[in-house]
Write a protein that holds these residues in place. Sequence first.
Motif, short mmCIF file in Angstrom:
data_model
loop_
_atom_site.label_atom_id
_atom_site.label_comp_id
_atom_site.label_asym_id
_atom_site.label_seq_id
_atom_site.Cartn_x
_atom_site.Cartn_y
_atom_site.Cartn_z
N TYR A 289 -6.17 12.19 -6.12
CA TYR A 289 -5.99 11.83 -7.34
C TYR A 289 -4.75 11.40 -7.94
N TRP A 290 -4.64 10.32 -8.58
CA TRP A 290 -3.36 9.78 -8.72
C TRP A 290 -2.92 9.47 -10.30
N TRP A 291 -1.69 9.85 -10.50
CA TRP A 291 -1.24 10.13 -11.86
C TRP A 291 -0.74 8.71 -12.29
N ARG A 292 -0.68 8.68 -13.68
CA ARG A 292 -0.30 7.37 -14.51
C ARG A 292 1.33 7.34 -14.44
N ALA A 293 1.85 6.19 -14.57
CA ALA A 293 3.18 6.01 -14.43
C ALA A 293 4.17 6.81 -15.44
N ASP A 294 3.48 6.95 -16.69
CA ASP A 294 4.24 7.59 -17.66
C ASP A 294 4.29 9.10 -17.31
N GLU A 295 3.13 9.65 -16.78
CA GLU A 295 3.13 10.97 -16.17
C GLU A 295 4.12 11.28 -14.91
N VAL A 296 4.43 10.42 -14.06
CA VAL A 296 5.31 10.46 -12.98
C VAL A 296 6.68 10.42 -13.75
N GLU A 297 7.01 9.55 -14.59
CA GLU A 297 8.35 9.32 -15.24
C GLU A 297 8.61 10.75 -15.95
N SER A 298 7.70 11.19 -16.84
CA SER A 298 8.07 12.46 -17.71
C SER A 298 8.40 13.49 -16.71
N ARG A 299 7.60 13.95 -15.58
CA ARG A 299 7.49 14.60 -14.69
C ARG A 299 9.07 14.74 -13.94
N LEU A 300 9.32 13.50 -13.60
CA LEU A 300 10.75 13.36 -12.97
C LEU A 300 11.80 13.70 -13.73
N GLU A 301 11.88 13.22 -15.08
CA GLU A 301 13.06 13.41 -16.13
C GLU A 301 13.08 14.80 -16.12
N GLU A 302 12.03 15.60 -16.38
CA GLU A 302 12.28 17.05 -16.51
C GLU A 302 12.74 17.76 -15.30
N ARG A 303 12.34 17.36 -14.06
CA ARG A 303 12.83 18.01 -12.79
C ARG A 303 14.33 17.81 -12.61
N MET A 304 14.93 16.46 -13.13
CA MET A 304 16.15 16.23 -12.97
C MET A 304 17.13 16.96 -13.72
N LEU A 305 16.54 16.77 -14.98
CA LEU A 305 17.57 17.41 -16.21
C LEU A 305 17.53 18.71 -16.08
N SER A 306 16.47 19.59 -15.58
CA SER A 306 16.36 20.95 -15.48
C SER A 306 17.36 21.38 -14.27
N ALA A 307 17.37 20.69 -13.38
CA ALA A 307 18.22 20.97 -12.03
C ALA A 307 19.85 20.49 -12.71
N TRP A 308 19.98 19.73 -13.42
CA TRP A 308 21.43 19.55 -13.87
C TRP A 308 21.74 20.58 -14.60
N GLN A 309 20.92 21.12 -15.64
CA GLN A 309 21.56 22.35 -16.42
C GLN A 309 21.57 23.59 -15.24
N HIS A 310 20.69 23.63 -14.56
CA HIS A 310 20.87 24.91 -13.53
C HIS A 310 22.25 24.70 -12.77
N VAL A 311 22.56 23.60 -12.33
CA VAL A 311 23.86 23.42 -11.42
C VAL A 311 24.99 23.49 -12.28
N LEU A 312 24.96 22.97 -13.54
CA LEU A 312 25.93 23.02 -14.50
C LEU A 312 26.38 24.48 -14.91
N GLY A 313 25.27 25.23 -15.08
CA GLY A 313 25.40 26.60 -15.60
C GLY A 313 25.89 27.44 -14.64
N TYR A 314 25.50 27.22 -13.17
CA TYR A 314 26.11 27.85 -11.93
C TYR A 314 27.74 27.78 -11.79
N ALA A 315 27.87 26.46 -11.90
CA ALA A 315 29.24 26.01 -11.84
C ALA A 315 30.40 26.55 -12.82
N ARG A 316 30.06 26.66 -14.23
CA ARG A 316 30.67 27.10 -15.38
C ARG A 316 30.95 28.52 -15.15
N ALA A 317 29.74 29.21 -14.58
CA ALA A 317 29.90 30.85 -14.46
C ALA A 317 30.70 31.24 -13.30
#
Length: 436
Positions: free
Chosen positions: A380-408
């Motif tokens: 079952y294949w996803w639309r391009a906008d579904e892929v892009e939105s899920r990619l952005e969410e994953r990347m920015l979530s990881a960014w915030q997690h790493v940033l918080g870990y580094a600051r602490a």
Amino acid sequence: MTDVLAATTTSTAHVDAHAASDHIATPLTDARSQLAEAVSLLGYADGLHQMLATPRRELSVAVPLRMDSGESRLYLGYRVQHNFSRGPAKGGLRYAPNVNLDEVRALAMWMTWKCALLDVPYGGAKGGLAIDPREHSTAELERVTRRYTSEILPIIGPERDIPAPDIGTDEQTMAWMMDTYSVNSGYTVPGIVTGKPISLGGSQGRASATSRGVTHIALAALRHVGLDPARSTAAVQGFGKVGADAARFLSEAGVRVTAVSDQYGAVVNTAGLDIEALSDHVRATGSVIGFAGGEPLDGADLLTQDVDLLVPAAVEGVLHDGNAGDVQAAVIVEGANGPTTPAADRILRERGVLVVPDILANAGGVIVSYFEWVQANQAYWWRADEVESRLEERMLSAWQHVLGYARARDLSLRTAATALAVERVAEAHRLRGLYP
């Protein structure tokens, strides 16, 4: 395995002893140095350190090729599975004349941390063939790919190890690999590789996923240091799979890309390069050299341009102790794997340069590879906008997690990202236990 994970005073594993005394930086010594720092921070014992530093499985193969002329040549190939405690191994296949086993070991290790950091249920792997694809016809590349695939068949599979494109390979390479594996299986197995053509079960957005991920992180990093992307400048080293689209996406986001390089040279225009016109020029000529919309620039000088953002998106070790002191960018976002040596890292941190590590910055490719694998398993294949939105969410979530870990913990982003990833892999080891 409890005794292995006990928090003790960590003695350096034997695998790192040589690296520590070796003044010549290589991708493998860099990867082991980063691991050693994370292990020391986490307080893991020597036994666990050795397990994390050593690939679980390696295969070296001799790959004969029948040339179009009728003569035969032999090429050396590798597949390294660094770790699969969190799931099947995952990693690209690289065709380049300087490919060697140590380089593949390093890339496989970085892939393990990348998958863990982005919480993708894979371990790390990497493959390589010491061949220059530019010197071969399409027919020769097909034959060498099919033979390489047949040689590594015993250790790959959709539940074992899933290859993907890397330097010198593309979706056509993956199509040949998929077909070779499928013919040997007796039925079509779309999940054996990712980065396939869409018509063979590839995912929308996979080809540009790494570049999109780099862009999401770059824009977030610029804002983090107080820079407005629409008023910022950037230089991109490498105008291939990652760099070309990263330059395009950054330009579309309002960043003024003033310098771009490839393996032949570089071009600069302080008013901003027309990335679309530059892409047309590269498609027509094979290089950025001679582009009418910019002035010639020595490739090495691109790294020290007066810009806000530097994106090294080519090969390993380009930022080192010999040039890190001259870097003028406020933010470095690593589109390539291992472009910054540990010595350069120390210099850049002392100078206040924000370095976003490769295992975070260029993880977009493995995220969408994971999406492609999931889609293949579900048929079952996803639309391009579904892929892009899920990619952005994953990347920015990881960014915030790493940033918080580094600051602490007052850590660099690289140390924070590596420690987070190593911690997750170690936890998987602990939960699974040691067999027998």
